[in-house]
Design a protein around this motif. Structure first.
Motif, mmCIF file in Angstrom:
data_model
loop_
_atom_site.group_PDB
_atom_site.id
_atom_site.type_symbol
_atom_site.label_atom_id
_atom_site.label_comp_id
_atom_site.label_asym_id
_atom_site.label_seq_id
_atom_site.Cartn_x
_atom_site.Cartn_y
_atom_site.Cartn_z
ATOM 1 N N THR A 51 0.822 -1.205 0.000
ATOM 2 C CA THR A 51 0.000 0.000 0.000
ATOM 3 C C THR A 51 0.861 1.263 0.000
ATOM 4 O OG1 THR A 51 -1.582 -1.265 1.324
ATOM 5 C CG2 THR A 51 -1.990 1.085 1.089
ATOM 6 N N VAL A 52 1.937 1.252 0.765
ATOM 7 C CA VAL A 52 2.830 2.418 0.792
ATOM 8 C C VAL A 52 3.417 2.681 -0.595
ATOM 9 C CG1 VAL A 52 4.993 3.323 1.721
ATOM 10 C CG2 VAL A 52 3.370 2.177 3.246
ATOM 11 N N ILE A 53 3.854 1.629 -1.265
ATOM 12 C CA ILE A 53 4.426 1.792 -2.606
ATOM 13 C C ILE A 53 3.364 2.298 -3.580
ATOM 14 C CG2 ILE A 53 5.557 0.601 -4.522
ATOM 15 C CD1 ILE A 53 6.674 -1.385 -2.448
ATOM 16 N N VAL A 54 2.124 1.794 -3.434
ATOM 17 C CA VAL A 54 1.042 2.229 -4.317
ATOM 18 C C VAL A 54 0.812 3.730 -4.198
ATOM 19 C CG1 VAL A 54 -1.463 2.102 -4.672
ATOM 20 C CG2 VAL A 54 -0.133 0.012 -4.449
ATOM 21 N N LEU A 55 0.889 4.269 -2.993
ATOM 22 C CA LEU A 55 0.696 5.710 -2.806
ATOM 23 C C LEU A 55 1.677 6.510 -3.658
ATOM 24 C CD1 LEU A 55 0.097 5.852 1.047
ATOM 25 C CD2 LEU A 55 -1.493 6.651 -0.706
ATOM 26 N N GLY A 56 2.933 6.089 -3.690
ATOM 27 C CA GLY A 56 3.921 6.787 -4.510
ATOM 28 C C GLY A 56 3.667 6.618 -5.997
ATOM 29 N N LEU A 57 3.272 5.410 -6.417
ATOM 30 C CA LEU A 57 3.028 5.159 -7.833
ATOM 31 C C LEU A 57 1.834 5.952 -8.345
ATOM 32 C CD1 LEU A 57 3.575 1.275 -7.892
ATOM 33 C CD2 LEU A 57 5.161 3.039 -8.685
ATOM 34 N N LEU A 58 0.763 5.997 -7.562
ATOM 35 C CA LEU A 58 -0.412 6.761 -7.986
ATOM 36 C C LEU A 58 -0.127 8.264 -8.000
ATOM 37 C CD1 LEU A 58 -3.401 4.975 -6.196
ATOM 38 C CD2 LEU A 58 -2.452 4.570 -8.459
ATOM 39 N N GLY A 59 0.634 8.731 -7.015
ATOM 40 C CA GLY A 59 0.980 10.146 -6.989
ATOM 41 C C GLY A 59 1.736 10.567 -8.230
ATOM 42 N N ALA A 60 2.688 9.732 -8.673
ATOM 43 C CA ALA A 60 3.449 10.054 -9.881
ATOM 44 C C ALA A 60 2.544 10.103 -11.102
ATOM 45 C CB ALA A 60 4.554 9.008 -10.086
ATOM 46 N N PHE A 61 1.600 9.200 -11.188
ATOM 47 C CA PHE A 61 0.692 9.166 -12.338
ATOM 48 C C PHE A 61 -0.217 10.393 -12.361
ATOM 49 C CE2 PHE A 61 -3.236 8.023 -14.450
ATOM 50 C CZ PHE A 61 -2.813 7.353 -15.581
ATOM 51 N N TYR A 62 -0.816 10.713 -11.219
ATOM 52 C CA TYR A 62 -1.805 11.798 -11.185
ATOM 53 C C TYR A 62 -1.178 13.180 -11.304
ATOM 54 C CZ TYR A 62 -5.725 8.723 -10.112
ATOM 55 O OH TYR A 62 -6.711 7.773 -10.177
ATOM 56 N N LEU A 63 0.126 13.295 -11.160
ATOM 57 C CA LEU A 63 0.758 14.585 -11.421
ATOM 58 C C LEU A 63 0.650 14.986 -12.894
ATOM 59 C CD1 LEU A 63 4.024 14.402 -9.281
ATOM 60 C CD2 LEU A 63 2.079 15.931 -8.923
ATOM 61 N N LEU A 64 0.534 13.994 -13.781
ATOM 62 C CA LEU A 64 0.514 14.269 -15.213
ATOM 63 C C LEU A 64 -0.884 14.605 -15.737
ATOM 64 C CD1 LEU A 64 2.827 11.317 -16.315
ATOM 65 C CD2 LEU A 64 3.450 13.730 -16.220
ATOM 66 N N ILE A 65 -1.913 14.069 -15.115
ATOM 67 C CA ILE A 65 -3.258 14.194 -15.653
ATOM 68 C C ILE A 65 -3.733 15.647 -15.759
ATOM 69 C CG2 ILE A 65 -5.673 13.656 -15.215
ATOM 70 C CD1 ILE A 65 -4.162 11.351 -16.386
ATOM 71 N N PRO A 66 -3.551 16.498 -14.730
ATOM 72 C CA PRO A 66 -4.030 17.883 -14.862
ATOM 73 C C PRO A 66 -3.407 18.629 -16.035
ATOM 74 C CG PRO A 66 -3.528 17.380 -12.570
ATOM 75 C CD PRO A 66 -3.017 16.239 -13.383
ATOM 76 N N LEU A 67 -2.164 18.287 -16.393
ATOM 77 C CA LEU A 67 -1.517 18.935 -17.531
ATOM 78 C C LEU A 67 -2.332 18.738 -18.806
ATOM 79 C CD1 LEU A 67 0.904 20.285 -18.968
ATOM 80 C CD2 LEU A 67 1.927 18.004 -19.113
ATOM 81 N N TYR A 68 -2.836 17.533 -19.014
ATOM 82 C CA TYR A 68 -3.632 17.260 -20.209
ATOM 83 C C TYR A 68 -4.952 18.033 -20.177
ATOM 84 C CZ TYR A 68 -0.459 13.588 -21.733
ATOM 85 O OH TYR A 68 0.654 12.906 -22.189
ATOM 86 N N GLY A 69 -5.532 18.180 -18.992
ATOM 87 C CA GLY A 69 -6.754 18.974 -18.895
ATOM 88 C C GLY A 69 -6.528 20.434 -19.227
ATOM 89 N N VAL A 70 -5.428 21.004 -18.743
ATOM 90 C CA VAL A 70 -5.103 22.404 -19.020
ATOM 91 C C VAL A 70 -4.809 22.615 -20.497
ATOM 92 C CG1 VAL A 70 -3.410 24.225 -18.584
ATOM 93 C CG2 VAL A 70 -4.302 22.876 -16.675
ATOM 94 N N LEU A 71 -3.984 21.752 -21.076
ATOM 95 C CA LEU A 71 -3.678 21.890 -22.493
ATOM 96 C C LEU A 71 -4.912 21.636 -23.357
ATOM 97 C CD1 LEU A 71 -0.161 20.176 -22.708
ATOM 98 C CD2 LEU A 71 -0.707 22.618 -22.693
ATOM 99 N N GLY A 72 -5.785 20.759 -22.906
ATOM 100 C CA GLY A 72 -7.035 20.550 -23.630
ATOM 101 C C GLY A 72 -7.888 21.799 -23.643
ATOM 102 N N ARG A 73 -7.874 22.537 -22.546
ATOM 103 C CA ARG A 73 -8.622 23.803 -22.483
ATOM 104 C C ARG A 73 -8.108 24.791 -23.530
ATOM 105 N NH1 ARG A 73 -13.218 25.647 -19.497
ATOM 106 N NH2 ARG A 73 -13.055 27.898 -19.217
#
Length: 436
Positions: free
Chosen positions: A343-365
């Protein structure tokens, strides 16, 4: 998006899924292998697999689309998704593993010593699994439709067929390797294009956007509609129309859309000049209103916005421990301590992934505001490489993103299918008197 490149990318992911799954097939021999991989999956590998199946179509496509359409408030979704694993870490992971159960209903009966609770849990697992499957299949249909023009049901059929074969052949052993591989594929499919998109954005030298105003078309843009639309125009905009607007047929002629609402017929193409404000559907949502996109809890959103935000955080925070395809993976760890480390490792892996998602939303705007008009905001991640980069480079990056989206559908559907199949085999069919 170039269909040839896109189809090649998706086909490569499907082939890789089958080949990686075959590795698990070779070592899956017993019932314990099939349902819980003999409880021998080490924490790091299990963390990759958990992250692979948890990052579904909602994470890969949906969150970026929500940010594009609704604005900064939508960032609470990935925050809540990730923080939910803190609840799993503190209260769920180790007890689940120590129970020795195969399924959630089995665990519920052991903890509460009630057959009735087991039956209720079985119904809930099957219901949650089915409801969670629907957006995955819709996302698969959207992706294949953009790539090939195939009907929406085709993508869901392809994903269902591949997953059924993989799960039936190798069980938990197979999907563990598949999901671990697909996490890194999805992260790569977002990270590599993001680097090139940022470079292209900086090279574009477009004027700084006014985030609190309505979106505008940065470039000349053609928007095609396959269904009737009712658009709201707040200031006159000059367009070229092929089709019908307000019942008036036009064949590529110019038209000024005045302030107010306009009815666009199906099969109509609208051509907008650079700088034109984006006319929005009547249900454009609060994030499309002036001063509504960049400011959380801004005026114009629903009443009691703060309470709605707290409700969203609580729902996503607590909802994670109710997802059967996530919690069933903790049965595969050797012991409770390994489950916590996972679970601890998952927290780091998900955090790295979700850092990228907002960028696509902003550029999509900025570069895909027409998706607001058509309602296909979930496609923002898929179309941005071609919009910003274009050419062969854009096609290749688009194929990579399409492959990552395909991996998202396959990994999550694999986990859901495995968890629901386990409940059906262990809890539902025996109560109906059916041997298995």
């Amino acid at each position: 998006m170039n269909q040839t490149y896109g189809i090649a990318g998706v086909s490569a992911v499907v082939l890789a899924t089958v080949l990686v799954g075959a590795l698990g097939l070779r070592i899956s021999r017993t019932t314990s292998d099939f349902y819980v991989a003999s409880r021998s999956v080490p924490p790091r590998l299990n963390a990759f697999a958990v992250s692979g199946e948890y990052l579904s179509a909602a994470s890969f496509l949906g969150v970026a689309g929500l940010v594009l359409a609704q604005g900064a408030d939508m960032l609470w979704f990935p925050i809540g998704y990730t923080a939910g694993f803190l609840v799993l870490l503190a209260f769920v992971a180790a007890p689940l593993r120590r129970s020795g159960a195969y399924t959630l209903p089995d665990f519920a009966e052991a903890r509460l010593e009630s057959r009735a609770v087991r039956r209720i849990a079985s119904v809930l697992v099957v219901g949650v699994g089915w409801l969670y499957l629907l957006p995955q299949l819709r996302g698969a249909g959207l992706t294949l439709r953009l790539l090939t023009g195939a009907p929406g049901w085709f993508g869901g059929l392809v994903v269902a067929a591949v997953v059924t074969v993989a799960v039936a052949a190798g069980g938990m052993r197979s999907i563990t390797f598949v999901q671990a591989f697909q996490y890194w594929l999805k992260l790569t499919a977002l990270l590599v294009p993001a680097v090139f998109l940022l470079i292209a954005w900086r090279a574009d030298r477009a004027p700084a956007p006014a985030w609190d105003e309505r979106p505008v078309f940065q470039r000349s843009t053609q928007v095609g509609t396959d269904r009737p639309l009712t658009l709201t125009v707040h200031e006159p905009v000059r367009v070229k129309v092929t089709g019908t607007v307000d019942g008036r047929p036009l064949d590529g002629g110019p038209l000024t859309l005045g302030a107010g609402t306009h009815r666009v017929g199906p099969g109509t193409t609208l051509s907008f000049p650079p700088g034109a404000p984006v006319p929005l559907p009547d249900d454009g949502g609060p994030g499309t209103a002036p001063s509504g996109w960049a400011q959380p809890l801004s005026a114009g959103r629903e009443q009691h916005g703060l309470y709605a935000t707290y409700g969203l955080i609580l729902a996503t925070f607590l909802g994670t421990m109710g997802l059967p395809h996530v919690v069933v993976r903790f049965y595969t760890n050797p012991d409770g301590r390994a489950a916590r480390r996972t679970t601890v490792i998952v927290l780091g892996l998900l955090g790295a992934f979700y850092l990228l998602i907002p960028l696509y939303g902003v550029l999509g705007r900025l570069y895909a505001p027409d998706l607001l008009l058509t309602g296909d905001t979930d496609a923002a991640v898929l179309v941005l490489p071609q919009r910003l980069i274009g050419g062969v480079g854009g096609d290749l990056l688009g194929a990579l993103v399409a492959g990552g989206a395909c991996a998202a559908f396959l990994s999550t559907v694999s986990g859901l299918t495995m968890s629901v199949a386990g409940v059906l085999a262990q809890d539902v069919l025996p109560t109906l008197g059916i041997r298995h």
